[in-house]
Design an enzyme around this catalytic site. Structure first.
Site, PDB file in Angstrom:
ATOM      1  N   ASP A  56       0.849  -1.183   0.000  1.00 26.90           N
ATOM      2  CA  ASP A  56       0.000   0.000   0.000  1.00 26.90           C
ATOM      3  C   ASP A  56       0.890   1.242   0.000  1.00 26.90           C
ATOM      4  O   ASP A  56       2.115   1.162   0.118  1.00 26.90           O
ATOM      5  CB  ASP A  56      -0.944  -0.014   1.212  1.00 26.90           C
ATOM      6  N   GLU A 105      -9.844   6.791   4.212  1.00 25.43           N
ATOM      7  CA  GLU A 105      -9.085   6.066   5.225  1.00 25.43           C
ATOM      8  C   GLU A 105      -8.446   6.992   6.258  1.00 25.43           C
ATOM      9  O   GLU A 105      -8.048   8.107   5.961  1.00 25.43           O
ATOM     10  CB  GLU A 105      -8.003   5.227   4.551  1.00 25.43           C
TER      11      GLU A 105
END
Length: 605
Positions: free
Chosen positions: A305, A501
């Site tokens: 990520d 997020e």
């Protein structure tokens, strides 16, 4: 010679060694040899082509394939050549200007042309978070987020949406989508709850596999299952937190959607920022290399990520080695890619990352590129530009939104509107806000309020569907107080502001005090009140639950949500959706299975 000069000389020798690579590459790289290279033969098998290309590559070319950069942070396009980069991405908000399909296509094709200037001419992966349509593109078709599609729970619908998304994405030159999230969120305090289809792994498995099939229907589009593994199982729903799990729970709850994703042909899996029992996933060799790749048989590649290796401990060199040796094949390092390349070179030269492990990672990446036919064509499918916000895609978005809205309460059958409803008051600024109803990952990473992209707001939908009906609109209580008209019904639109997020984590997801006051003010007018909720998760409703005659959960319905909601409220289509998560009554029921919920998972009128 001083210590500083010695270090500089060692670094120079290391870089020369890595750049030159084994001498047996020389003949394989002659002009004549490359012209006849097997990897350029589209009739050869993927395995033959990947193996042939791998044996021709120098170490620094292999290292370049492991590096993924956000194009915003490229020092220059020439760095694609200098570092032999394997992939670029457009992160949230990484749109070229002007933000048009033609500009996107021109920009991405320029990057691919730069990759063709390298000797081996390996095409770039071009990644994007097209998680509910091509959200970074202004005026794309924005579909409901996964939470809404989980409420609809129709694999065929999800597959159609994925194909439409792939068509719009490939029009821009995008060949890699960071979707679907096959998270199984267990606690709605997590700010990424809306990216998960459901807290039920069976629903997640079925819909995640459908999205992968739909994306792969368009040649040249690569799907990604994320975030491996148990990102939705962290304590208190904390983003990048720790999931404290036994093996049985891990297997039955969080791993099952990955098995379904693999059966559907997923080529890429993205590792999670989070930890399992205190071990960061990006260094969890037991789960990535041993379980996912060897025991489960995953043949694609694992990507990190965004800047996730910096969550690990140690120096950059140590973090790089930890991640690669754990089984991460490609590292998403959007900004610091030059230093990443040098760190990889040092770790390979010293043997901290073995040649065998380097070759395995590169081979996995090359296979994916060959399977996607990127060596045959990387051009943007400009003929698909006409499909962006085409009527067929807009109608698909309306259908998805209609089928995702859950009717939670309906005293005295106040919805749908009957013939007696001749005047309606629409209340709340969320009623006229495309950004609010689209949520995060829309134009910007965190999303934004306002008319950020084309679409139909709820107010637009009311005016379009409610012709012949008196419709008044008050964005707030002050505007409400200025309206003296009486109405047959009041629709109060409340909910959350956009988020993504991290920022979206909440210790207490609850209807805000200002929005509660809107419901209270509506009730004082002594007519039926319908509370319509725009949110990325269920919210504690407080007194509004009792004050409302009807409650409608619309989630994040996307750019065409206004038309869809109006069609439902006027009775053109029936409410069909069911809750993909339990709706909390209090703090104890934030986590699935904890406490007595206000409405259970699977509920819907």
């Amino acid at each position: 010679m001083g210590p500083g000069n010695k270090i500089a000389l060692i670094s120079l020798v290391t870089m020369l060694y890595v750049s030159l690579g084994p001498t047996n590459h020389i003949n394989l790289r002659s002009e004549e040899s490359l012209a006849k290279a097997l990897y350029k033969d589209a009739t050869a098998t993927v395995e033959q082509r990947a193996a042939d290309l791998l044996r021709r590559m120098t170490v620094d070319e292999k290292i370049g394939q492991l590096i993924l950069v956000d194009w915003r942070f490229l020092a220059s396009t020439q760095d694609i050549v200098n570092f032999k980069l394997g992939g670029l991405l457009g992160g949230g908000g990484s749109a070229p200007q002007p933000n048009t399909p033609v500009r996107w296509a021109d920009t991405i094709e320029a990057y691919q042309l730069a990759a063709q200037e390298t000797q081996l001419k390996i095409p770039l992966l071009i990644g994007n978070d097209a998680v509910h349509g091509v959200g970074n593109l202004k005026n794309a078709t924005i579909f409901p987020h996964h939470i809404g599609l989980g409420a609809a729970n129709d694999p065929a619908l999800v597959e159609k949406i994925a194909t439409a998304t792939a068509l719009e994405a490939t029009a821009l030159g995008i060949n890699w989508n960071y979707s679907p999230a096959v998270s199984v969120p267990q606690d709605i305090r997590w700010g990424r709850t809306y990216e998960g289809f459901s807290s039920d792994p069976e629903i997640v498995s079925a819909l995640g596999a459908a999205e992968i099939r739909g994306l792969h229907k368009i040649r040249g589009m690569i799907a990604t299952a994320k975030h491996f593994v148990a990102d939705g199982g962290t304590s208190l729903g904390k983003d990048r937190g720790d999931a404290k799990l036994d093996d049985a729970t891990l297997q039955s709850l969080h791993l099952s959607p990955y098995r379904s994703a693999m059966e559907a042909g997923v080529e890429v899996i993205m590792a999670s920022y989070s930890s399992i029992n205190g071990v960061k996933m990006h260094q969890h060799r037991e789960l990535i290399q041993d379980l996912l790749k060897e025991r489960m048989g995953f043949e694609g590649f694992v990507v990190s990520d965004w800047e996730a290796i910096h969550e690990l401990t140690g120096s950059l060199d140590e973090r790089v080695a930890l991640a690669i040796n754990a089984g991460v094949d490609m590292i998403m390092e959007p900004t610091n890619y030059q230093q990443l390349a040098f760190a990889l070179q040092r770790q390979v030269a010293t043997g901290a990352i073995s040649q065998a492990r380097l070759n395995e990672a590169v081979l996995r990446i090359l296979r994916v590129k060959f399977r996607a036919a990127l060596f045959e064509s990387t051009e943007a499918r400009r003929e698909n530009v006409a499909l962006i916000r085409s009527e067929s895609h807009l109608e698909l978005a309306r259908e998805a939104a209609r089928r995702s809205v859950v009717l939670l309460k309906n005293n005295n059958a106040v919805v749908p509107f009957g013939s007696a409803v001749r005047s309606i008051l629409l209340l709340g600024d969320h009623a006229d806000d495309i950004g609010a109803q689209s949520g995060g990952w829309t134009i910007k990473w965190q999303g934004n309020r306002g008319a950020i992209t084309a679409g139909s707001s709820i107010l637009d939908g009311f005016h379009s569907r409610g012709k012949g009906t008196q419709i008044d609109y008050a964005p707030d209580i002050e505007a409400l107080n200025a309206i003296e008209n009486t109405h047959d019904v009041i629709v109060v639109v409340v909910g959350e502001n956009p988020y993504a997020e991290g920022v979206g984590d909440s210790v207490f997801p609850v209807l805000s005090a200002p929005h509660l006051r809107l419901v209270q003010a509506a009730k004082e007018r002594e007519v039926p009140v319908i509370t319509l909720i725009i949110s990325g998760r269920p919210l504690i409703l407080r007194e509004s639950e009792e004050l409302s005659d009807a409650i409608v959960a619309a989630w994040l319905p996307g750019s065409e949500g206004g038309d869809a909601i109006a069609q439902l409220l006027w009775g053109d289509y029936p409410f069909q959706a069911r809750l993909p998560y339990q709706w909390p009554a209090n703090r104890r029921s934030f986590r699935h299975g904890g406490g007595e919920p206000l409405y259970p998972r699977g509920y819907g009128l």
